[in-house]
Design an enzyme around this catalytic site. Structure first.
Site, PDB file in Angstrom:
ATOM      1  N   ASP A  86       0.940  -1.136  -0.169  1.00  0.00           N
ATOM      2  CA  ASP A  86      -0.099   0.004  -0.059  1.00  0.00           C
ATOM      3  C   ASP A  86       0.843   1.228  -0.096  1.00  0.00           C
ATOM      4  OD1 ASP A  86      -1.549   2.115   0.650  1.00  0.00           O
ATOM      5  OD2 ASP A  86      -2.616   0.812   2.032  1.00  0.00           O
ATOM      6  N   LYS A 139       1.953  12.849 -17.020  1.00  0.00           N
ATOM      7  CA  LYS A 139       0.917  13.672 -16.966  1.00  0.00           C
ATOM      8  C   LYS A 139      -0.449  13.085 -16.876  1.00  0.00           C
ATOM      9  CE  LYS A 139      -1.336  12.916 -20.568  1.00  0.00           C
ATOM     10  NZ  LYS A 139      -1.710  11.810 -21.388  1.00  0.00           N
ATOM     11  N   HIS A 169       5.108  12.503 -23.279  1.00  0.00           N
ATOM     12  CA  HIS A 169       6.225  11.650 -24.381  1.00  0.00           C
ATOM     13  C   HIS A 169       6.115  12.301 -25.776  1.00  0.00           C
ATOM     14  CE1 HIS A 169       2.078   9.943 -25.350  1.00  0.00           C
ATOM     15  NE2 HIS A 169       2.827   9.287 -26.354  1.00  0.00           N
ATOM     16  N   LYS A 173       9.243  12.497 -29.027  1.00  0.00           N
ATOM     17  CA  LYS A 173       8.881  11.667 -30.339  1.00  0.00           C
ATOM     18  C   LYS A 173       9.796  12.352 -31.471  1.00  0.00           C
ATOM     19  CE  LYS A 173       4.256  10.528 -29.857  1.00  0.00           C
ATOM     20  NZ  LYS A 173       3.713   9.211 -30.682  1.00  0.00           N
ATOM     21  N   GLU A 207      -7.568   9.398 -33.022  1.00  0.00           N
ATOM     22  CA  GLU A 207      -7.618   8.352 -32.688  1.00  0.00           C
ATOM     23  C   GLU A 207      -8.584   7.183 -33.057  1.00  0.00           C
ATOM     24  OE1 GLU A 207      -4.750   7.672 -29.053  1.00  0.00           O
ATOM     25  OE2 GLU A 207      -6.185   9.137 -28.564  1.00  0.00           O
ATOM     26  N   ASP A 226      -6.169  14.938 -20.932  1.00  0.00           N
ATOM     27  CA  ASP A 226      -5.670  13.876 -21.379  1.00  0.00           C
ATOM     28  C   ASP A 226      -4.645  14.316 -22.595  1.00  0.00           C
ATOM     29  OD1 ASP A 226      -4.859  11.171 -21.698  1.00  0.00           O
ATOM     30  OD2 ASP A 226      -6.091  10.985 -23.151  1.00  0.00           O
ATOM     31  N   HIS A 231      -0.001  17.317 -24.699  1.00  0.00           N
ATOM     32  CA  HIS A 231       0.552  17.035 -26.294  1.00  0.00           C
ATOM     33  C   HIS A 231       0.257  17.893 -27.260  1.00  0.00           C
ATOM     34  CE1 HIS A 231       1.070  13.210 -24.255  1.00  0.00           C
ATOM     35  NE2 HIS A 231       0.048  12.587 -24.674  1.00  0.00           N
ATOM     36  N   LYS A 317     -11.093  10.572 -29.623  1.00  0.00           N
ATOM     37  CA  LYS A 317     -11.125   9.055 -29.476  1.00  0.00           C
ATOM     38  C   LYS A 317     -12.188   8.545 -30.646  1.00  0.00           C
ATOM     39  CE  LYS A 317      -8.361   8.388 -25.922  1.00  0.00           C
ATOM     40  NZ  LYS A 317      -6.951   7.854 -26.173  1.00  0.00           N
TER      41      LYS A 317
END
Ligand code: BG6
Length: 458
Positions: A86, A139, A169, A173, A207, A226, A231, A317
Protein backbone atom coordinates in the site's frame (compact mmCIF):
# COMPACT_ATOMS: atom_id res chain seq x y z
CA UNK A 1 23.65 17.86 -21.80
CA UNK A 2 24.52 17.78 -18.17
CA UNK A 3 27.52 16.68 -16.16
CA UNK A 4 25.32 15.39 -13.36
CA UNK A 5 25.87 11.74 -12.45
CA UNK A 6 23.54 9.14 -13.92
CA UNK A 7 20.82 7.69 -11.76
CA UNK A 8 21.90 4.32 -10.38
CA UNK A 9 18.44 2.67 -10.08
CA UNK A 10 15.04 3.08 -11.68
CA UNK A 11 12.14 2.73 -9.26
CA UNK A 12 8.87 2.56 -11.17
CA UNK A 13 5.60 3.11 -9.28
CA UNK A 14 2.69 1.62 -11.22
CA UNK A 15 4.69 -1.18 -12.87
CA UNK A 16 1.60 -3.38 -13.28
CA UNK A 17 -0.35 -0.61 -15.03
CA UNK A 18 -1.32 0.08 -18.60
CA UNK A 19 1.50 2.55 -19.35
CA UNK A 20 4.20 0.16 -18.19
CA UNK A 21 2.70 -2.59 -20.31
CA UNK A 22 2.29 -0.55 -23.49
CA UNK A 23 5.32 1.70 -23.39
CA UNK A 24 7.75 1.25 -20.52
CA UNK A 25 8.88 -2.38 -20.78
CA UNK A 26 9.56 -1.97 -24.53
CA UNK A 27 11.49 1.23 -23.79
CA UNK A 28 13.54 -0.51 -21.08
CA UNK A 29 14.35 -3.42 -23.38
CA UNK A 30 15.49 -0.89 -26.01
CA UNK A 31 17.65 0.96 -23.45
CA UNK A 32 19.29 -2.32 -22.44
CA UNK A 33 19.88 -3.14 -26.12
CA UNK A 34 21.73 0.11 -26.63
CA UNK A 35 23.70 -0.46 -23.39
CA UNK A 36 22.10 2.51 -21.66
CA UNK A 37 20.51 0.58 -18.81
CA UNK A 38 22.52 -1.55 -16.43
CA UNK A 39 21.08 -0.66 -13.03
CA UNK A 40 18.36 -2.25 -10.88
CA UNK A 41 14.82 -1.65 -12.12
CA UNK A 42 12.52 -1.86 -9.12
CA UNK A 43 8.84 -2.16 -9.96
CA UNK A 44 6.38 -1.01 -7.31
CA UNK A 45 2.64 -1.61 -7.36
CA UNK A 46 -0.29 -2.47 -5.14
CA UNK A 47 -1.09 -5.76 -6.87
CA UNK A 48 0.30 -8.82 -5.13
CA UNK A 49 2.50 -10.53 -7.71
CA UNK A 50 5.72 -12.54 -7.68
CA UNK A 51 8.84 -11.39 -9.47
CA UNK A 52 8.42 -14.27 -11.91
CA UNK A 53 4.91 -13.08 -12.73
CA UNK A 54 6.24 -9.57 -13.32
CA UNK A 55 8.92 -10.92 -15.65
CA UNK A 56 6.23 -12.86 -17.54
CA UNK A 57 4.20 -9.67 -17.86
CA UNK A 58 7.22 -7.77 -19.13
CA UNK A 59 7.90 -10.50 -21.68
CA UNK A 60 4.29 -10.38 -22.90
CA UNK A 61 4.54 -6.59 -23.10
CA UNK A 62 7.65 -6.46 -25.29
CA UNK A 63 6.38 -9.32 -27.44
CA UNK A 64 3.15 -7.43 -28.10
CA UNK A 65 4.74 -4.00 -28.46
CA UNK A 66 7.68 -4.01 -30.80
CA UNK A 67 9.09 -7.52 -30.42
CA UNK A 68 11.11 -9.61 -28.04
CA UNK A 69 14.91 -9.35 -28.22
CA UNK A 70 15.87 -12.46 -26.29
CA UNK A 71 19.35 -11.28 -25.26
CA UNK A 72 18.26 -7.79 -24.23
CA UNK A 73 15.19 -9.12 -22.46
CA UNK A 74 17.19 -11.70 -20.47
CA UNK A 75 19.42 -8.89 -19.26
CA UNK A 76 16.41 -6.70 -18.44
CA UNK A 77 14.79 -9.56 -16.51
CA UNK A 78 17.98 -9.90 -14.44
CA UNK A 79 17.71 -6.20 -13.48
CA UNK A 80 14.04 -6.41 -12.47
CA UNK A 81 12.90 -6.44 -8.83
CA UNK A 82 9.38 -6.17 -7.45
CA UNK A 83 8.04 -4.54 -4.30
CA UNK A 84 4.36 -4.59 -3.51
CA UNK A 85 2.25 -2.87 -0.90
CA UNK A 86 0.00 0.00 0.00
CA UNK A 87 1.49 3.36 -1.03
CA UNK A 88 0.47 4.79 2.34
CA UNK A 89 2.32 2.10 4.33
CA UNK A 90 5.77 3.28 5.55
CA UNK A 91 6.86 -0.40 5.54
CA UNK A 92 6.70 -0.33 1.73
CA UNK A 93 9.43 2.30 1.64
CA UNK A 94 11.65 0.32 4.02
CA UNK A 95 11.33 -2.67 1.70
CA UNK A 96 12.07 -0.41 -1.24
CA UNK A 97 15.30 0.76 0.33
CA UNK A 98 16.41 -2.80 0.93
CA UNK A 99 15.45 -3.92 -2.58
CA UNK A 100 17.30 -1.20 -4.42
CA UNK A 101 20.50 -2.33 -2.70
CA UNK A 102 23.52 -0.06 -2.94
CA UNK A 103 21.86 2.48 -5.20
CA UNK A 104 22.14 6.04 -3.88
CA UNK A 105 20.75 8.10 -6.75
CA UNK A 106 17.50 6.44 -7.78
CA UNK A 107 15.16 7.80 -10.42
CA UNK A 108 11.59 7.47 -9.09
CA UNK A 109 9.03 7.26 -11.86
CA UNK A 110 5.44 7.95 -10.75
CA UNK A 111 3.00 6.41 -13.25
CA UNK A 112 0.14 6.32 -10.78
CA UNK A 113 -3.10 8.26 -10.35
CA UNK A 114 -2.34 11.86 -9.34
CA UNK A 115 -4.32 11.31 -6.12
CA UNK A 116 -1.49 9.03 -4.91
CA UNK A 117 1.36 11.49 -5.61
CA UNK A 118 1.40 13.27 -2.27
CA UNK A 119 1.37 10.17 -0.15
CA UNK A 120 4.23 8.61 -2.13
CA UNK A 121 6.35 11.73 -2.08
CA UNK A 122 5.82 12.29 1.63
CA UNK A 123 6.71 8.68 2.38
CA UNK A 124 9.79 8.72 0.16
CA UNK A 125 10.89 11.84 1.90
CA UNK A 126 10.05 10.43 5.35
CA UNK A 127 12.09 7.31 4.60
CA UNK A 128 15.06 9.51 3.57
CA UNK A 129 14.90 8.20 0.01
CA UNK A 130 14.95 11.51 -1.84
CA UNK A 131 18.46 12.92 -1.32
CA UNK A 132 20.28 12.77 -4.69
CA UNK A 133 17.18 11.17 -6.23
CA UNK A 134 15.25 12.34 -9.28
CA UNK A 135 11.56 12.02 -9.93
CA UNK A 136 9.61 11.60 -13.16
CA UNK A 137 5.94 12.58 -12.99
CA UNK A 138 3.47 11.41 -15.61
CA UNK A 139 0.93 13.78 -17.09
CA UNK A 140 -1.60 15.20 -16.48
CA UNK A 141 0.26 17.34 -13.92
CA UNK A 142 -2.75 18.18 -11.79
CA UNK A 143 -6.37 18.61 -12.89
CA UNK A 144 -6.32 22.36 -13.37
CA UNK A 145 -4.13 25.35 -12.64
CA UNK A 146 -4.76 25.30 -8.88
CA UNK A 147 -4.04 21.60 -8.42
CA UNK A 148 -0.99 21.81 -10.72
CA UNK A 149 0.42 24.44 -8.38
CA UNK A 150 -0.37 22.28 -5.36
CA UNK A 151 1.31 19.27 -6.98
CA UNK A 152 4.35 21.38 -7.73
CA UNK A 153 4.52 22.50 -4.09
CA UNK A 154 4.33 18.85 -2.99
CA UNK A 155 7.14 17.88 -5.34
CA UNK A 156 9.27 20.79 -4.20
CA UNK A 157 8.97 19.77 -0.57
CA UNK A 158 11.10 16.73 -1.45
CA UNK A 159 12.96 17.54 -4.69
CA UNK A 160 14.74 20.59 -6.11
CA UNK A 161 13.52 21.77 -9.51
CA UNK A 162 16.50 20.27 -11.40
CA UNK A 163 15.55 16.82 -10.08
CA UNK A 164 11.92 16.99 -11.27
CA UNK A 165 11.08 15.61 -14.72
CA UNK A 166 7.50 16.24 -15.93
CA UNK A 167 7.17 13.78 -18.74
CA UNK A 168 5.11 14.45 -21.85
CA UNK A 169 6.07 11.70 -24.26
CA UNK A 170 5.20 13.85 -27.26
CA UNK A 171 8.32 15.90 -26.56
CA UNK A 172 10.41 12.76 -26.97
CA UNK A 173 8.93 11.75 -30.31
CA UNK A 174 11.29 11.82 -33.24
CA UNK A 175 8.61 13.41 -35.43
CA UNK A 176 7.94 16.20 -32.94
CA UNK A 177 11.68 16.91 -32.68
CA UNK A 178 11.65 17.06 -36.45
CA UNK A 179 9.24 20.03 -36.43
CA UNK A 180 11.92 22.00 -34.63
CA UNK A 181 14.70 20.72 -36.81
CA UNK A 182 12.86 21.41 -40.05
CA UNK A 183 11.90 24.89 -38.92
CA UNK A 184 15.31 26.02 -37.78
CA UNK A 185 17.53 24.13 -40.23
CA UNK A 186 15.90 25.56 -43.37
CA UNK A 187 16.19 29.25 -44.06
CA UNK A 188 13.47 29.25 -46.74
CA UNK A 189 10.72 28.77 -44.16
CA UNK A 190 11.54 31.72 -41.97
CA UNK A 191 10.30 34.52 -44.27
CA UNK A 192 6.87 32.90 -44.60
CA UNK A 193 6.50 31.59 -41.03
CA UNK A 194 4.40 34.43 -39.73
CA UNK A 195 1.09 36.26 -39.89
CA UNK A 196 1.92 37.85 -43.24
CA UNK A 197 1.99 34.51 -45.07
CA UNK A 198 0.18 32.04 -42.86
CA UNK A 199 -3.61 32.01 -43.11
CA UNK A 200 -4.28 29.46 -40.39
CA UNK A 201 -2.97 26.27 -38.82
CA UNK A 202 -4.67 23.01 -38.00
CA UNK A 203 -3.36 20.59 -35.42
CA UNK A 204 -5.21 17.29 -35.32
CA UNK A 205 -4.71 14.31 -33.06
CA UNK A 206 -7.18 11.64 -34.18
CA UNK A 207 -7.37 8.18 -32.66
CA UNK A 208 -9.54 5.42 -34.10
CA UNK A 209 -9.58 3.56 -30.78
CA UNK A 210 -11.82 4.39 -27.85
CA UNK A 211 -10.61 4.49 -24.26
CA UNK A 212 -9.25 0.92 -24.51
CA UNK A 213 -9.96 -0.27 -20.99
CA UNK A 214 -8.93 3.02 -19.39
CA UNK A 215 -12.50 4.17 -18.72
CA UNK A 216 -11.96 5.14 -15.10
CA UNK A 217 -8.76 7.07 -15.93
CA UNK A 218 -10.57 8.82 -18.75
CA UNK A 219 -13.51 9.72 -16.53
CA UNK A 220 -11.04 11.73 -14.42
CA UNK A 221 -9.36 13.35 -17.39
CA UNK A 222 -11.38 13.68 -20.60
CA UNK A 223 -9.81 14.78 -23.84
CA UNK A 224 -8.75 18.24 -22.71
CA UNK A 225 -6.73 17.07 -19.72
CA UNK A 226 -5.58 13.91 -21.47
CA UNK A 227 -4.02 15.32 -24.63
CA UNK A 228 -4.86 18.97 -25.34
CA UNK A 229 -3.41 20.60 -22.21
CA UNK A 230 -0.15 18.74 -22.79
CA UNK A 231 0.62 17.00 -26.11
CA UNK A 232 -1.18 19.38 -28.42
CA UNK A 233 -0.14 22.57 -26.67
CA UNK A 234 3.47 21.35 -26.74
CA UNK A 235 3.12 20.95 -30.50
CA UNK A 236 1.65 24.47 -30.73
CA UNK A 237 4.67 25.76 -28.84
CA UNK A 238 7.12 24.04 -31.23
CA UNK A 239 5.34 25.32 -34.31
CA UNK A 240 5.02 28.87 -33.01
CA UNK A 241 8.18 29.46 -30.94
CA UNK A 242 11.11 31.71 -31.75
CA UNK A 243 14.52 30.14 -32.40
CA UNK A 244 16.04 29.06 -29.08
CA UNK A 245 19.55 30.28 -28.35
CA UNK A 246 22.04 27.41 -28.32
CA UNK A 247 24.10 28.91 -25.53
CA UNK A 248 21.56 28.73 -22.73
CA UNK A 249 20.34 25.28 -21.68
CA UNK A 250 16.92 26.54 -20.66
CA UNK A 251 16.39 28.48 -23.92
CA UNK A 252 14.14 25.87 -25.49
CA UNK A 253 11.83 25.68 -22.50
CA UNK A 254 11.88 29.48 -22.18
CA UNK A 255 10.68 29.83 -25.78
CA UNK A 256 7.99 27.18 -25.33
CA UNK A 257 6.69 28.82 -22.17
CA UNK A 258 6.69 32.21 -23.90
CA UNK A 259 4.37 30.91 -26.61
CA UNK A 260 1.95 29.40 -24.12
CA UNK A 261 1.90 32.54 -22.00
CA UNK A 262 1.02 34.53 -25.12
CA UNK A 263 -2.08 32.51 -26.01
CA UNK A 264 -5.17 34.71 -25.93
CA UNK A 265 -7.85 33.68 -23.41
CA UNK A 266 -10.14 31.22 -25.18
CA UNK A 267 -13.62 32.21 -26.31
CA UNK A 268 -15.38 29.39 -24.56
CA UNK A 269 -18.44 29.63 -26.78
CA UNK A 270 -16.36 28.64 -29.83
CA UNK A 271 -15.25 25.33 -28.33
CA UNK A 272 -16.94 22.19 -29.60
CA UNK A 273 -17.05 19.15 -27.34
CA UNK A 274 -18.19 15.67 -28.24
CA UNK A 275 -18.57 12.21 -26.81
CA UNK A 276 -18.56 9.06 -28.93
CA UNK A 277 -21.66 6.93 -28.95
CA UNK A 278 -21.30 4.01 -26.55
CA UNK A 279 -18.58 5.73 -24.48
CA UNK A 280 -20.99 5.35 -21.56
CA UNK A 281 -20.99 1.58 -22.03
CA UNK A 282 -17.21 1.37 -21.52
CA UNK A 283 -16.09 -0.31 -18.28
CA UNK A 284 -15.37 2.26 -15.59
CA UNK A 285 -17.53 4.95 -17.22
CA UNK A 286 -20.68 6.28 -15.57
CA UNK A 287 -23.99 5.91 -17.43
CA UNK A 288 -24.58 9.66 -17.51
CA UNK A 289 -20.97 10.72 -18.04
CA UNK A 290 -20.46 14.25 -19.34
CA UNK A 291 -16.78 13.66 -20.08
CA UNK A 292 -15.77 14.81 -23.57
CA UNK A 293 -13.85 12.38 -25.80
CA UNK A 294 -13.55 15.00 -28.56
CA UNK A 295 -12.74 18.69 -28.55
CA UNK A 296 -12.07 21.26 -31.24
CA UNK A 297 -11.08 24.83 -30.52
CA UNK A 298 -9.46 27.85 -32.10
CA UNK A 299 -6.39 29.35 -30.39
CA UNK A 300 -4.66 32.63 -31.02
CA UNK A 301 -1.04 33.27 -30.13
CA UNK A 302 -0.90 37.00 -29.53
CA UNK A 303 2.72 37.53 -30.46
CA UNK A 304 4.18 39.88 -33.06
CA UNK A 305 4.65 36.86 -35.33
CA UNK A 306 1.25 35.23 -34.95
CA UNK A 307 -1.29 37.87 -34.00
CA UNK A 308 -4.75 36.96 -35.40
CA UNK A 309 -3.65 33.71 -37.09
CA UNK A 310 -6.07 31.01 -35.94
CA UNK A 311 -4.58 27.73 -34.72
CA UNK A 312 -7.42 25.18 -34.93
CA UNK A 313 -6.74 22.36 -32.53
CA UNK A 314 -8.80 19.16 -32.39
CA UNK A 315 -8.42 15.78 -30.77
CA UNK A 316 -10.69 12.83 -30.34
CA UNK A 317 -11.09 9.14 -29.64
CA UNK A 318 -13.01 6.71 -31.85
CA UNK A 319 -12.52 8.84 -34.96
CA UNK A 320 -12.22 7.72 -38.55
CA UNK A 321 -8.48 7.12 -38.44
CA UNK A 322 -5.41 7.38 -36.23
CA UNK A 323 -3.10 10.22 -37.16
CA UNK A 324 -1.48 13.27 -35.67
CA UNK A 325 -0.81 16.10 -38.04
CA UNK A 326 0.07 19.78 -38.20
CA UNK A 327 -0.99 21.68 -41.27
CA UNK A 328 0.12 25.24 -41.89
CA UNK A 329 -2.07 26.84 -44.57
CA UNK A 330 -0.52 29.71 -46.44
CA UNK A 331 -2.33 32.75 -47.80
CA UNK A 332 -3.54 32.37 -51.35
CA UNK A 333 -2.07 33.94 -54.47
CA UNK A 334 -4.18 36.76 -55.92
CA UNK A 335 -6.65 35.41 -58.47
CA UNK A 336 -5.38 37.85 -61.07
CA UNK A 337 -3.49 35.76 -63.57
CA UNK A 338 -5.44 32.57 -62.92
CA UNK A 339 -9.03 33.17 -61.95
CA UNK A 340 -9.51 29.63 -60.74
CA UNK A 341 -7.54 30.39 -57.58
CA UNK A 342 -10.37 30.68 -55.12
CA UNK A 343 -9.37 29.78 -51.57
CA UNK A 344 -8.37 27.35 -50.23
CA UNK A 345 -5.51 27.39 -52.70
CA UNK A 346 -3.62 24.31 -51.59
CA UNK A 347 -0.44 26.07 -50.50
CA UNK A 348 0.58 24.55 -47.22
CA UNK A 349 3.27 22.87 -45.15
CA UNK A 350 2.20 19.62 -43.54
CA UNK A 351 3.89 17.66 -40.77
CA UNK A 352 2.42 14.21 -40.23
CA UNK A 353 3.69 13.04 -36.86
CA UNK A 354 2.12 9.59 -36.79
CA UNK A 355 1.56 6.87 -37.85
CA UNK A 356 4.08 7.70 -40.60
CA UNK A 357 6.39 10.68 -40.41
CA UNK A 358 5.74 12.98 -43.36
CA UNK A 359 6.90 16.45 -44.23
CA UNK A 360 5.04 17.80 -47.22
CA UNK A 361 4.61 21.02 -49.12
CA UNK A 362 1.34 21.59 -50.95
CA UNK A 363 1.30 23.67 -54.12
CA UNK A 364 -0.59 23.98 -57.38
CA UNK A 365 0.84 22.85 -60.71
CA UNK A 366 -0.44 23.15 -64.25
CA UNK A 367 -2.58 20.30 -65.45
CA UNK A 368 -1.03 18.92 -68.67
CA UNK A 369 -2.83 20.02 -71.81
CA UNK A 370 -4.02 23.09 -73.67
CA UNK A 371 -5.63 25.22 -71.01
CA UNK A 372 -3.96 27.12 -68.18
CA UNK A 373 -5.66 25.30 -65.36
CA UNK A 374 -4.02 23.58 -62.48
CA UNK A 375 -4.39 21.04 -59.75
CA UNK A 376 -3.03 20.59 -56.25
CA UNK A 377 0.19 18.60 -55.96
CA UNK A 378 2.20 17.65 -52.93
CA UNK A 379 5.96 17.32 -52.55
CA UNK A 380 6.56 15.01 -49.67
CA UNK A 381 9.19 13.12 -47.74
CA UNK A 382 7.85 10.06 -46.03
CA UNK A 383 9.55 7.96 -43.40
CA UNK A 384 7.35 4.95 -42.82
CA UNK A 385 9.76 2.15 -41.96
CA UNK A 386 10.55 3.63 -38.54
CA UNK A 387 6.90 4.52 -37.91
CA UNK A 388 7.93 7.54 -35.93
CA UNK A 389 10.64 5.74 -34.08
CA UNK A 390 13.54 6.33 -36.46
CA UNK A 391 16.62 4.35 -35.56
CA UNK A 392 14.43 2.49 -33.14
CA UNK A 393 14.41 5.31 -30.60
CA UNK A 394 10.92 5.58 -29.17
CA UNK A 395 9.79 8.53 -27.09
CA UNK A 396 9.91 6.76 -23.72
CA UNK A 397 13.30 5.25 -24.44
CA UNK A 398 14.71 8.69 -25.23
CA UNK A 399 13.06 10.36 -22.25
CA UNK A 400 13.89 7.73 -19.61
CA UNK A 401 17.49 7.84 -20.83
CA UNK A 402 17.51 11.65 -20.58
CA UNK A 403 15.98 11.64 -17.08
CA UNK A 404 18.54 9.10 -15.87
CA UNK A 405 21.24 11.39 -17.22
CA UNK A 406 19.65 14.41 -15.53
CA UNK A 407 18.85 16.23 -18.81
CA UNK A 408 15.48 17.97 -18.56
CA UNK A 409 15.47 19.74 -21.93
CA UNK A 410 12.70 17.54 -23.34
CA UNK A 411 10.53 17.66 -20.22
CA UNK A 412 7.79 20.15 -19.42
CA UNK A 413 8.75 22.96 -17.05
CA UNK A 414 6.40 24.19 -14.37
CA UNK A 415 5.86 27.65 -15.88
CA UNK A 416 4.93 26.05 -19.21
CA UNK A 417 2.62 23.59 -17.47
CA UNK A 418 0.90 26.42 -15.61
CA UNK A 419 0.55 28.49 -18.77
CA UNK A 420 -1.05 25.50 -20.50
CA UNK A 421 -3.52 25.02 -17.64
CA UNK A 422 -4.34 28.71 -17.74
CA UNK A 423 -5.30 28.26 -21.42
CA UNK A 424 -7.66 25.33 -20.88
CA UNK A 425 -8.99 26.15 -17.41
CA UNK A 426 -11.93 28.24 -18.71
CA UNK A 427 -13.04 25.30 -20.88
CA UNK A 428 -12.90 22.92 -17.96
CA UNK A 429 -15.03 25.20 -15.84
CA UNK A 430 -17.66 26.41 -18.30
CA UNK A 431 -20.44 23.96 -19.06
CA UNK A 432 -20.62 23.39 -22.82
CA UNK A 433 -23.03 21.26 -24.85
CA UNK A 434 -21.69 17.77 -25.41
CA UNK A 435 -22.44 16.47 -28.92
CA UNK A 436 -22.70 12.77 -29.49
CA UNK A 437 -20.81 11.45 -32.53
CA UNK A 438 -20.58 8.11 -34.28
CA UNK A 439 -17.49 5.97 -33.90
CA UNK A 440 -15.57 6.02 -37.15
CA UNK A 441 -16.70 9.57 -38.01
CA UNK A 442 -14.67 12.79 -37.82
CA UNK A 443 -16.43 13.87 -34.63
CA UNK A 444 -19.46 16.11 -34.20
CA UNK A 445 -20.56 18.04 -37.28
CA UNK A 446 -20.73 21.20 -35.13
CA UNK A 447 -16.90 21.34 -35.29
CA UNK A 448 -17.06 21.97 -39.04
CA UNK A 449 -18.46 25.44 -38.56
CA UNK A 450 -15.28 26.42 -36.68
CA UNK A 451 -13.22 26.07 -39.84
CA UNK A 452 -15.85 27.04 -42.41
CA UNK A 453 -14.01 30.29 -43.20
CA UNK A 454 -10.76 28.52 -44.01
CA UNK A 455 -12.16 25.83 -46.26
CA UNK A 456 -12.88 23.14 -43.68
CA UNK A 457 -10.73 20.61 -41.87
CA UNK A 458 -7.74 19.46 -43.86
C1 BG6 B 1 -1.49 9.44 -23.95
C2 BG6 B 1 -2.97 9.55 -23.70
O1 BG6 B 1 -0.79 10.43 -23.26
O2 BG6 B 1 -1.23 9.56 -25.34
C3 BG6 B 1 -3.74 8.53 -24.51
O3 BG6 B 1 -3.23 9.36 -22.32
C4 BG6 B 1 -3.35 8.59 -25.97
O4 BG6 B 1 -5.13 8.71 -24.36
C5 BG6 B 1 -1.83 8.54 -26.12
O5 BG6 B 1 -3.94 7.49 -26.63
C6 BG6 B 1 -1.41 8.73 -27.56
O6 BG6 B 1 -0.03 8.57 -27.66
P1 BG6 B 1 0.63 8.08 -29.00
O7 BG6 B 1 2.09 8.09 -28.73
O8 BG6 B 1 0.08 6.70 -29.25
O9 BG6 B 1 0.22 9.04 -30.07
Amino acid sequence: MTDRPRSDALVFFGITGNLAYRKIFPALQALVRRHDLNVPVVGVARSPMTLDQLVDRARASVTEHGGLDEAAFTKLASLLRYVTGDYADPGLYDRLRTTRGEAERPLFYLAIPPSAFSVIIENLSGASCTAQARVVVEKPFGRDLTSARALNATLHRAFPEESIFRIDHYLGKEAVQNILYFRFANAFLEPIWNRLYVESMQITMAESVGVTGRGSFYEETGVIRDVIQNHLLQIVSYVAMEAPSPIWTEAMRDEQAKVLRTVRPLSVDRIVLGQYRRYRDEPGVTRDSQVPTYAALPLFVDSWRWHDVPFYVRAGKCLKTTCTEVRVDLKHAPAVVFHELAPPNGNYVRFRLSPQVVIAIGARAKRPGEGMSGEPVELSVVDSPGLGTSEGMGAYERLIGDAMAGDATLFARQDGVEAAWAIVDPVLRAPRPLHEYECGSWGPAQADSLVADVGGWA
